[in-house]
Design a protein around this motif. Structure first.
Motif, PDB file in Angstrom:
ATOM      1  N   LEU A 241       0.817  -1.211   0.000  1.00  0.00           N
ATOM      2  CA  LEU A 241       0.000   0.000   0.000  1.00  0.00           C
ATOM      3  C   LEU A 241       0.852   1.262   0.000  1.00  0.00           C
ATOM      4  O   LEU A 241       0.497   2.267  -0.608  1.00  0.00           O
ATOM      5  CB  LEU A 241      -0.932   0.006   1.220  1.00  0.00           C
ATOM      6  CG  LEU A 241      -2.011  -1.079   1.262  1.00  0.00           C
ATOM      7  CD1 LEU A 241      -2.739  -1.039   2.595  1.00  0.00           C
ATOM      8  CD2 LEU A 241      -2.996  -0.901   0.110  1.00  0.00           C
ATOM      9  N   HIS A 242       1.984   1.190   0.703  1.00  0.00           N
ATOM     10  CA  HIS A 242       2.843   2.372   0.829  1.00  0.00           C
ATOM     11  C   HIS A 242       3.624   2.656  -0.456  1.00  0.00           C
ATOM     12  O   HIS A 242       4.260   3.694  -0.576  1.00  0.00           O
ATOM     13  CB  HIS A 242       3.797   2.192   2.010  1.00  0.00           C
ATOM     14  CG  HIS A 242       3.076   2.080   3.327  1.00  0.00           C
ATOM     15  ND1 HIS A 242       2.726   3.164   4.086  1.00  0.00           N
ATOM     16  CD2 HIS A 242       2.600   0.987   3.987  1.00  0.00           C
ATOM     17  CE1 HIS A 242       2.086   2.762   5.172  1.00  0.00           C
ATOM     18  NE2 HIS A 242       1.994   1.443   5.130  1.00  0.00           N
ATOM     19  N   GLU A 243       3.572   1.711  -1.387  1.00  0.00           N
ATOM     20  CA  GLU A 243       4.260   1.911  -2.662  1.00  0.00           C
ATOM     21  C   GLU A 243       3.345   2.539  -3.714  1.00  0.00           C
ATOM     22  O   GLU A 243       3.802   2.891  -4.807  1.00  0.00           O
ATOM     23  CB  GLU A 243       4.779   0.562  -3.174  1.00  0.00           C
ATOM     24  CG  GLU A 243       5.753  -0.128  -2.214  1.00  0.00           C
ATOM     25  CD  GLU A 243       6.067  -1.545  -2.642  1.00  0.00           C
ATOM     26  OE1 GLU A 243       5.559  -1.959  -3.711  1.00  0.00           O
ATOM     27  OE2 GLU A 243       6.801  -2.246  -1.918  1.00  0.00           O
ATOM     28  N   ILE A 244       2.062   2.679  -3.377  1.00  0.00           N
ATOM     29  CA  ILE A 244       1.099   3.228  -4.343  1.00  0.00           C
ATOM     30  C   ILE A 244       1.256   4.737  -4.415  1.00  0.00           C
ATOM     31  O   ILE A 244       1.198   5.437  -3.405  1.00  0.00           O
ATOM     32  CB  ILE A 244      -0.340   2.858  -3.935  1.00  0.00           C
ATOM     33  CG1 ILE A 244      -0.508   1.331  -3.917  1.00  0.00           C
ATOM     34  CG2 ILE A 244      -1.355   3.487  -4.893  1.00  0.00           C
ATOM     35  CD1 ILE A 244      -1.846   0.878  -3.366  1.00  0.00           C
ATOM     36  N   ASP A 245       1.463   5.220  -5.613  1.00  0.00           N
ATOM     37  CA  ASP A 245       1.645   6.657  -5.821  1.00  0.00           C
ATOM     38  C   ASP A 245       0.394   7.408  -5.366  1.00  0.00           C
ATOM     39  O   ASP A 245      -0.726   7.067  -5.733  1.00  0.00           O
ATOM     40  CB  ASP A 245       1.921   6.935  -7.305  1.00  0.00           C
ATOM     41  CG  ASP A 245       2.235   8.393  -7.568  1.00  0.00           C
ATOM     42  OD1 ASP A 245       2.929   8.998  -6.744  1.00  0.00           O
ATOM     43  OD2 ASP A 245       1.749   8.924  -8.589  1.00  0.00           O
ATOM     44  N   LEU A 251      -0.621   7.230   4.406  1.00  0.00           N
ATOM     45  CA  LEU A 251      -0.932   6.109   5.284  1.00  0.00           C
ATOM     46  C   LEU A 251      -0.012   6.040   6.494  1.00  0.00           C
ATOM     47  O   LEU A 251       1.187   6.322   6.388  1.00  0.00           O
ATOM     48  CB  LEU A 251      -0.814   4.792   4.506  1.00  0.00           C
ATOM     49  CG  LEU A 251      -1.763   4.615   3.323  1.00  0.00           C
ATOM     50  CD1 LEU A 251      -1.477   3.292   2.628  1.00  0.00           C
ATOM     51  CD2 LEU A 251      -3.211   4.678   3.775  1.00  0.00           C
ATOM     52  N   ARG A 252      -0.583   5.644   7.630  1.00  0.00           N
ATOM     53  CA  ARG A 252       0.219   5.314   8.803  1.00  0.00           C
ATOM     54  C   ARG A 252       0.853   3.947   8.579  1.00  0.00           C
ATOM     55  O   ARG A 252       0.366   3.147   7.778  1.00  0.00           O
ATOM     56  CB  ARG A 252      -0.652   5.278  10.061  1.00  0.00           C
ATOM     57  CG  ARG A 252      -1.355   6.594  10.379  1.00  0.00           C
ATOM     58  CD  ARG A 252      -1.706   6.661  11.871  1.00  0.00           C
ATOM     59  NE  ARG A 252      -2.232   5.428  12.402  1.00  0.00           N
ATOM     60  CZ  ARG A 252      -3.523   5.145  12.573  1.00  0.00           C
ATOM     61  NH1 ARG A 252      -4.445   6.014  12.178  1.00  0.00           N
ATOM     62  NH2 ARG A 252      -3.909   3.999  13.090  1.00  0.00           N
ATOM     63  N   PRO A 253       1.929   3.619   9.322  1.00  0.00           N
ATOM     64  CA  PRO A 253       2.684   2.406   9.001  1.00  0.00           C
ATOM     65  C   PRO A 253       1.975   1.094   9.313  1.00  0.00           C
ATOM     66  O   PRO A 253       2.155   0.115   8.608  1.00  0.00           O
ATOM     67  CB  PRO A 253       3.955   2.546   9.849  1.00  0.00           C
ATOM     68  CG  PRO A 253       3.585   3.485  10.949  1.00  0.00           C
ATOM     69  CD  PRO A 253       2.577   4.426  10.365  1.00  0.00           C
ATOM     70  N   GLY A 254       1.170   1.036  10.361  1.00  0.00           N
ATOM     71  CA  GLY A 254       0.629  -0.256  10.777  1.00  0.00           C
ATOM     72  C   GLY A 254      -0.846  -0.440  10.492  1.00  0.00           C
ATOM     73  O   GLY A 254      -1.428   0.219   9.626  1.00  0.00           O
ATOM     74  N   HIS A 255      -1.449  -1.357  11.254  1.00  0.00           N
ATOM     75  CA  HIS A 255      -2.870  -1.679  11.067  1.00  0.00           C
ATOM     76  C   HIS A 255      -3.449  -1.920  12.456  1.00  0.00           C
ATOM     77  O   HIS A 255      -3.006  -2.814  13.186  1.00  0.00           O
ATOM     78  CB  HIS A 255      -3.003  -2.931  10.202  1.00  0.00           C
ATOM     79  CG  HIS A 255      -4.367  -3.123   9.617  1.00  0.00           C
ATOM     80  ND1 HIS A 255      -4.916  -2.261   8.685  1.00  0.00           N
ATOM     81  CD2 HIS A 255      -5.308  -4.098   9.816  1.00  0.00           C
ATOM     82  CE1 HIS A 255      -6.118  -2.688   8.326  1.00  0.00           C
ATOM     83  NE2 HIS A 255      -6.376  -3.799   9.011  1.00  0.00           N
TER      84      HIS A 255
END
Length: 460
Positions: A241-245, A251-255
């Motif tokens: 998810l963090h790689e999506i432009d 986004l925050r890092p966790g879940h």
């Protein structure tokens, strides 16, 4: 660093460990030979071929690979392990200095009260890795101190003090005189099959949450099952998810998830099974250990918990989480102000956590709206409906119950949770055993349900 701790199913042979120890012996022999100007097939101890742990499936290899141990760290581990498995390997350190007729000070080490062999110190590790090169020794000192992987991952024991003097008092000696020993956790890993990889180290307020049940044993509504599937999807694909432009930077890092619903509806079981399905340890946080009456201690406990969870890839589970993360109180005293500061710090630490955190509560209304917005998922665990109760009863009865027992009838008659069903049938079996019966009877089951309902303040 995320550490995969799924090693309990590994081959518990010692081929990798023995190859590693043979390599250590050869490095030590090269270090001693070169130091004394003796014939040696290597120009430097670092030229000794290093075993490829990736090619070995055994316990030690998986453990060292999981912790991403470097070559110097692996040598330190073998040096610390040597007195336990092959004390004679360290006998070369007993060579005396002929000039001064005493032990070589650069070797460090000492002898114990009951152990006849050489016991290494941090000085010994520095000699093994750097010889008598002062600059190299300085560079390697942090390897053995707080902040290093060996200390912070509880691989070497950082607690033993310096050897005492004859009166038993600690001597004012250099820090390198500290004994070098593996931690109890690491020793259990190497000796007892790796279960200690899943043991929570000292000072971390939690315990491993496990279940003998499988994913298919979890009886929840389709909406709950679909929500849990999304949790598993995050575990497997969340990093993408963090790689999506565009999206990734927001986004925050966790879940972070909230399991909410009445007691006995499967919240704790679901947390255990999420970890089992994802092959990650689930740590149930002990709130009594976590929260301290002493100012600043709760924050330290939280830091210790979240730091270790990120290092080891743990899933954190906070049961009855509203006691810790619930609505903040109005400020009527300095204690209220500090309590609110603690809650604020907990929320801050939770938001910065890069892993999966599961909070559980009986009532979602125990959380204020500002906090609820911080959850990525709210997953409801309702009381089971009649078909779900029938399945649970049928699963718990097994094949040894009387044919006269109708699970559908029981499911219609008793509107209860899954935990109540389990406890009722447990009561029934105890009654059957006491009566000398090998088959469960209907009256015993119904009595079990009545006992459970009475315990909950209800009538059948």
């Amino acid at each position: 660093m995320t550490v995969n701790t799924d090693i309990t199913s590994a081959d518990h042979g010692h081929a990798g460990l023995m190859a590693e120890f043979a390599w250590f012996r050869e490095v030590l022999a090269a270090r001693i030979a070169l130091y004394f100007g003796q014939e040696c097939p290597y120009a430097s101890p670092i030229d000794v071929p290093v075993p490829d742990l990736a090619q070995r499936p055994d316990l030690y290899a998986r453990w060292a690979t999981a912790h991403e141990l470097t070559v110097p760290e692996r040598l330190v581990v073998m040096l610390a392990l040597a007195p336990e498995i092959a004390p004679e390997a360290l006998d070369p350190f007993f060579i005396r200095n002929a000039t001064y007729d005493r032990a070589h000070s650069e070797f460090g080490g000492f002898t114990g009260r009951g152990h006849a062999g050489f016991l290494p110190t941090h000085e010994t590790a520095l000699f093994l890795l750097a010889g008598d090169n002062p600059a190299a020794r300085l560079d390697l000192l942090p390897l053995l101190q707080s902040g290093s992987a060996l200390v912070d991952h509880w691989i070497i024991d950082s607690s033993p003090g310096l050897p005492p003097d004859s009166a038993g008092a600690p001597l004012p000696e250099p820090v390198t005189a500290r004994p070098l020993a593996l931690s109890a956790t690491a020793m259990t890993v190497l000796r007892d099959g790796g279960k200690a990889m899943l043991v929570v180290p000292p000072g971390v307020p939690g315990a491993l949450l496990t279940s003998r049940l499988a994913w298919d044993d979890l009886v929840v509504p389709p909406a709950t099952s679909a929500a849990l599937a999304r949790v598993l999807a995050w575990i497997e694909h969340g990093g993408r998810l963090h790689e999506i432009d565009g999206l990734g930077s927001h986004l925050r890092p966790g879940h972070t998830i909230l399991f909410h619903g009445p007691s006995g509806t499967g919240k704790t079981l679901a947390a255990a099974l999420v970890g089992k399905r994802a092959e990650r340890p689930v740590i149930s946080v002990d709130l009594a250990q976590l929260v301290s009456k002493y100012i600043g201690e709760t924050e330290k406990n939280l830091d210790r918990l979240f730091t270790e969870a990120e290092r080891r890839g743990w899933i954190l589970f906070f049961d009855e989480a509203d006691a810790l993360f619930g609505k903040r109180t109005s400020i009527n005293s300095s204690n209220d102000r500090y309590a609110n500061m603690e809650v604020g710090y907990m929320l801050q630490r939770l938001e910065a956590f890069s892993g999966l955190a599961i909070l559980a509560s009986n009532l979602v209304t125990n959380f204020d709206d500002a906090f609820l917005r911080r959850f990525h998922q709210l997953i409801h665990f309702p009381l089971p409906d009649a078909p779900m109760r029938e399945r649970l009863i049928r699963d718990c009865l097994g094949k040894t119950a009387s044919k006269d027992i109708d699970p559908k009838h029981l499911a219609t008659k008793f509107t209860v949770s899954g935990a109540t069903i389990v406890n009722a049938i447990r009561h029934a079996w105890l009654s059957a055993f006491a009566a000398g019966d090998a088959t469960l009877q209907l009256d015993e089951i119904e009595e079990g349900f009545r006992l459970e309902l009475a315990k909950e303040g209800k009538s059948s």
